[in-house]
Design an enzyme around this catalytic site. Sequence first.
Site, PDB file in Angstrom:
ATOM      1  N   LYS A 101       0.851  -1.194   0.000  1.00  0.00           N
ATOM      2  CA  LYS A 101       0.000   0.000   0.000  1.00  0.00           C
ATOM      3  C   LYS A 101       0.883   1.239   0.000  1.00  0.00           C
ATOM      4  CE  LYS A 101      -2.371   1.710   3.662  1.00  0.00           C
ATOM      5  NZ  LYS A 101      -2.158   3.166   3.699  1.00  0.00           N
ATOM      6  N   ASP A 143      -3.441   4.322  -1.826  1.00  0.00           N
ATOM      7  CA  ASP A 143      -4.371   4.754  -0.768  1.00  0.00           C
ATOM      8  C   ASP A 143      -4.320   6.272  -0.626  1.00  0.00           C
ATOM      9  OD1 ASP A 143      -5.866   4.970   1.594  1.00  0.00           O
ATOM     10  OD2 ASP A 143      -4.221   4.298   2.865  1.00  0.00           O
ATOM     11  N   LYS A 191      -7.270   8.174  -0.732  1.00  0.00           N
ATOM     12  CA  LYS A 191      -8.535   8.575  -0.082  1.00  0.00           C
ATOM     13  C   LYS A 191      -9.107   9.874  -0.651  1.00  0.00           C
ATOM     14  CE  LYS A 191      -7.392   6.497   4.441  1.00  0.00           C
ATOM     15  NZ  LYS A 191      -5.933   6.339   4.398  1.00  0.00           N
ATOM     16  N   ASP A 242     -13.625  15.014  -2.875  1.00  0.00           N
ATOM     17  CA  ASP A 242     -13.741  16.366  -3.440  1.00  0.00           C
ATOM     18  C   ASP A 242     -15.027  16.395  -4.252  1.00  0.00           C
ATOM     19  OD1 ASP A 242     -13.125  18.957  -4.536  1.00  0.00           O
ATOM     20  OD2 ASP A 242     -10.994  18.513  -4.288  1.00  0.00           O
ATOM     21  N   THR A 257     -10.485   3.851  10.791  1.00  0.00           N
ATOM     22  CA  THR A 257     -10.376   2.960  11.959  1.00  0.00           C
ATOM     23  C   THR A 257      -9.807   3.687  13.175  1.00  0.00           C
ATOM     24  OG1 THR A 257      -8.369   2.160  10.895  1.00  0.00           O
ATOM     25  CG2 THR A 257     -10.275   0.732  10.805  1.00  0.00           C
ATOM     26  N   ARG A 259       2.566  -0.540  10.805  1.00  0.00           N
ATOM     27  CA  ARG A 259       3.606  -0.568  11.838  1.00  0.00           C
ATOM     28  C   ARG A 259       3.926  -1.945  12.416  1.00  0.00           C
ATOM     29  NH1 ARG A 259       0.757   4.538  14.455  1.00  0.00           N
ATOM     30  NH2 ARG A 259      -0.925   3.448  13.369  1.00  0.00           N
TER      31      ARG A 259
HETATM   32  O1  C5P Z   1       0.514   1.253  10.968  1.00  0.00           O
HETATM   33  P1  C5P Z   1      -0.896   0.779  10.800  1.00  0.00           P
HETATM   34  O2  C5P Z   1      -1.035  -0.720  10.758  1.00  0.00           O
HETATM   35  O3  C5P Z   1      -1.862   1.424  11.780  1.00  0.00           O
HETATM   36  O4  C5P Z   1      -1.281   1.299   9.337  1.00  0.00           O
HETATM   37  C1  C5P Z   1      -2.600   1.275   8.846  1.00  0.00           C
HETATM   38  C2  C5P Z   1      -2.609   1.865   7.491  1.00  0.00           C
HETATM   39  O5  C5P Z   1      -3.939   1.810   6.975  1.00  0.00           O
HETATM   40  C3  C5P Z   1      -2.192   3.339   7.450  1.00  0.00           C
HETATM   41  O6  C5P Z   1      -1.481   3.539   6.249  1.00  0.00           O
HETATM   42  C4  C5P Z   1      -3.505   4.088   7.414  1.00  0.00           C
HETATM   43  O7  C5P Z   1      -3.406   5.297   6.705  1.00  0.00           O
HETATM   44  C5  C5P Z   1      -4.399   3.122   6.658  1.00  0.00           C
HETATM   45  N1  C5P Z   1      -5.832   3.234   6.930  1.00  0.00           N
HETATM   46  C6  C5P Z   1      -6.367   3.124   8.198  1.00  0.00           C
HETATM   47  N2  C5P Z   1      -7.712   3.246   8.396  1.00  0.00           N
HETATM   48  C7  C5P Z   1      -8.524   3.456   7.365  1.00  0.00           C
HETATM   49  C8  C5P Z   1      -8.001   3.572   6.083  1.00  0.00           C
HETATM   50  C9  C5P Z   1      -6.627   3.445   5.890  1.00  0.00           C
HETATM   51  O8  C5P Z   1      -5.634   2.902   9.139  1.00  0.00           O
HETATM   52  N3  C5P Z   1      -9.832   3.494   7.560  1.00  0.00           N
END
Ligand code: C5P
Length: 249
Positions: free
Chosen positions: A49, A76, A78, A81, A136, A228
């Site tokens: 991603k 990603d 998002k 607009d 989330t 992460r």
């Molecule tokens: O580091 P982590 O596992 O929290 O990363 C989650 C990834 O998913 C991040 O890149 C974040 O921008 C993305 N994301 C998210 N929640 C969403 C959509 C995308 O955490 N609803």
Amino acid sequence: MGDRPFPMFIKKRKVTRMGKDVIIACDFSSREETLSFLDRFQEEKPFVKIGMELFYAEGPAIVRQIKQRGHKIFLDLKLHDIPNTVKKAMAVLSRLEVDMCNLHAGGTIPMMEAALEGLTRPDGSRPLLIAVTQLTSTDQTHMQKDLWIDRPIDEVVMHYAENAKKAGLDGVVCSPLEAGKVHDVCGSGFLTVTPGVRFADGEIGDQKRVATPALAREIGSDYIVVGRPITQADDPVAAYRRCWKDFVE
Ligand code: C5P
């Protein structure tokens, strides 16, 4: 993650869906950092991603470069607009030959329809288009206090998912905890792409509605997006394989 319990009341799906995959969120700020991270993967080509941080730092070139290395890409960005702007932006993104891209369902059905139109290439092909329902990192309190949305968060997520389906999109980004219900409401073919994945013995960080890879699988996620817990791990390849084993195998 301490003794935080994972909710066990969530409806689980019986059918194992095909095409499950682990997507690594490459939230890095430079090409060098990203490519040296990906170089660690000698035996597998993970689905990657690319989010705002990397895209804004390196532009479309990094997308092409990672694609050339043989990775599938979820771009990603998002988008959110007015419909015309999103349609034109999606037309540009479709030329990057990514496998999946996304927008905010909060942009409304006309915006999502316009996005789909823009994303569709002259030959009728297009990347998968997925809508973000509620991030989330958003919980009920934030939704009520900051956004003035008083409905329960799971109802809001389902409503946005239904809107995405009505607009013709392929699925939604949602918490793994919501994946089973999204399939119930929108059908088993409607994809659930789920960030907010954490190992039971790991840090939650800023995510709120989290699940382990194994629970995400039980509930019925189609793709887990893991940042992460893999990118910051002492051994990212081992962490990726742990996700794969718990979610896909
Ligand atoms: O580091 P982590 O596992 O929290 O990363 C989650 C990834 O998913 C991040 O890149 C974040 O921008 C993305 N994301 C998210 N929640 C969403 C959509 C995308 O955490 N609803």
